[in-house]
Design an enzyme around this catalytic site. Sequence first.
Site, PDB file in Angstrom:
ATOM      1  N   VAL A 102       7.057  -4.333 -11.689  1.00  0.00           N
ATOM      2  CA  VAL A 102       6.562  -4.330 -12.905  1.00  0.00           C
ATOM      3  C   VAL A 102       7.610  -4.030 -13.821  1.00  0.00           C
ATOM      4  CG1 VAL A 102       5.161  -3.161 -14.644  1.00  0.00           C
ATOM      5  CG2 VAL A 102       4.360  -3.574 -12.462  1.00  0.00           C
ATOM      6  N   ASP A 138      15.830   3.687 -11.723  1.00  0.00           N
ATOM      7  CA  ASP A 138      15.188   3.814 -10.535  1.00  0.00           C
ATOM      8  C   ASP A 138      15.999   4.930  -9.819  1.00  0.00           C
ATOM      9  OD1 ASP A 138      13.209   1.513  -9.022  1.00  0.00           O
ATOM     10  OD2 ASP A 138      14.707   2.740  -7.753  1.00  0.00           O
ATOM     11  N   ARG A 198      18.857  -0.001  -4.919  1.00  0.00           N
ATOM     12  CA  ARG A 198      18.273  -0.842  -5.796  1.00  0.00           C
ATOM     13  C   ARG A 198      19.275  -0.871  -6.977  1.00  0.00           C
ATOM     14  NH1 ARG A 198      14.927  -5.225  -6.660  1.00  0.00           N
ATOM     15  NH2 ARG A 198      13.640  -4.857  -8.508  1.00  0.00           N
ATOM     16  N   THR A 202       1.441   3.611  -8.665  1.00  0.00           N
ATOM     17  CA  THR A 202       0.428   4.829  -8.530  1.00  0.00           C
ATOM     18  C   THR A 202      -0.383   4.131  -7.046  1.00  0.00           C
ATOM     19  OG1 THR A 202      -0.787   3.400 -10.310  1.00  0.00           O
ATOM     20  CG2 THR A 202      -0.117   5.606 -10.877  1.00  0.00           C
ATOM     21  N   THR A 208      -0.949   1.725 -13.409  1.00  0.00           N
ATOM     22  CA  THR A 208      -2.346   1.651 -13.504  1.00  0.00           C
ATOM     23  C   THR A 208      -2.992   2.969 -13.080  1.00  0.00           C
ATOM     24  OG1 THR A 208      -2.412  -0.539 -12.788  1.00  0.00           O
ATOM     25  CG2 THR A 208      -4.445   0.528 -12.536  1.00  0.00           C
ATOM     26  N   CYS A 222      -2.630  -3.343  -6.138  1.00  0.00           N
ATOM     27  CA  CYS A 222      -3.844  -3.495  -7.405  1.00  0.00           C
ATOM     28  C   CYS A 222      -5.037  -3.664  -7.045  1.00  0.00           C
ATOM     29  CB  CYS A 222      -3.121  -4.696  -8.172  1.00  0.00           C
ATOM     30  SG  CYS A 222      -1.477  -4.543  -8.934  1.00  0.00           S
ATOM     31  N   ARG A 277       3.019  -3.967   0.879  1.00  0.00           N
ATOM     32  CA  ARG A 277       2.246  -2.611   0.521  1.00  0.00           C
ATOM     33  C   ARG A 277       0.713  -3.044   0.729  1.00  0.00           C
ATOM     34  NH1 ARG A 277       4.202  -0.396  -5.233  1.00  0.00           N
ATOM     35  NH2 ARG A 277       4.446  -2.895  -5.418  1.00  0.00           N
TER      36      ARG A 277
END
Length: 448
Positions: free
Chosen positions: A18, A47, A52, A98, A139, A284, A355
């Site tokens: 995202v 981050d 990264r 999340t 989210t 998600c 994930r």
Amino acid sequence: MLPKLENCTVAIIGLGYVGLPLALEIGSKTNCLLTNKKLERLVFGYDTNPKRIEELEKGFDNNKIFSKEQIKKVKNIKFVNDNNLLRKVDVFIITVPTPINTKNEPNLSYIKKASKMVGALIKDTQDQLKNPIIIFESTVYPGLTEEFCIPLIEKESSKKHNSSDYKNSFYCGYSPERINPGDTKHNIDSITKVTSGCNKKVSKWINSFYGSFISAGTFQASSIKVAEAAKIIENTQRDINIALINELAILFNKLNINTYEVLNAASTKWNFHKYMPGLVGGHCIGVDPYYLTFKAKEIGHETKLIAAGRIINDYMHHYLFNKIIFYKDKRKVDFLNEQILLLGLSYKSNCGDIRNSQLINLVKSFKERAMNITIVDPKVDAEEVLKNTGLLSLSYIPKNEKYTIIIFALDHDEFKAYTKNKLLNFALEGTLIFDLTNNLDGEDIINL
């Protein structure tokens, strides 16, 4: 006083699937889409993972979404791992994960840490001329921004949210992410952005901010809770619809009816929505409904349909495993050692995210039976897979190897060339081929 729209300093907290697209989109726009005024924004991409940041500074995106050229051409962006560099930022956008825990309850550790960090960063701005704006994109269930995150920021910053004492105040908003990893058609610039703020003035500012760089435009929600709820029901709706089709697929299998033929027939009616059976994972659809059921339980409400959808979809990897074993046991050819080829390991096609991938659970079931399995997925990071799951993943099918069970799990672009005839080059006489994508032709191909 709110920051100036055209030259505010923006920090994106979290550079995953995202955060990175958002940071690059903001940084790439040179003129406001609403006013055509020149944009002179400085964007910080922050981050907590130093590796990264090192990779992004070199133009390497480990998620394999952006090329080196795409990253390097955005000049007014700085990738940082030191949060002290964010102390004079005007706008913070939090895009951290999340997830859920082992009890299928919200794991708020990332958003808690990010909220506290931002609170500490805005603490020493007592004489500020501009009030910091903090926007959440992660989210969450309705109410979490105002009930959980804002109190953390207030405590760490010693400031009051949305206060009439503007010198000692900060403002918040919520604009849900709508990133669809692996989807090249629907990207951040082509999807309408839902926005919201803690008051009318802030809400208007946030709406204009996103409208300044997103071509698809915005939708200004009436409140933060409405925006939070809108996001979480998007994925909950998909979860329930897929659960219905999964349950029908199980039923039709018992009735010896081809599910895909049924769906094709039903789709001839204008108002039938065609969902496909499959394994539901990722960060998600396989997670968001649990946030909603958690909040429902907190207020004493039972969400029967949402919970039922989760039960069905979480069961599908068990169903698939049992189906594979059923066909194996009734096969006429008996192999001394089963050799399984699994094409795809991530949670969805054309995405390297592992994930909550139900395919990992499928692999574990095979290993519990001591069945040999070769995993091929060119999209995933093999090091990450090995570190997080203990599984070895290859980017190509080994030459001269033969398998007794082939599972065509994901239709990655790299797998488009694999027709039934090509897969037979890796098969023995009696090899079972399972197609979870419904892309392979042949009477002996077994679908979900």
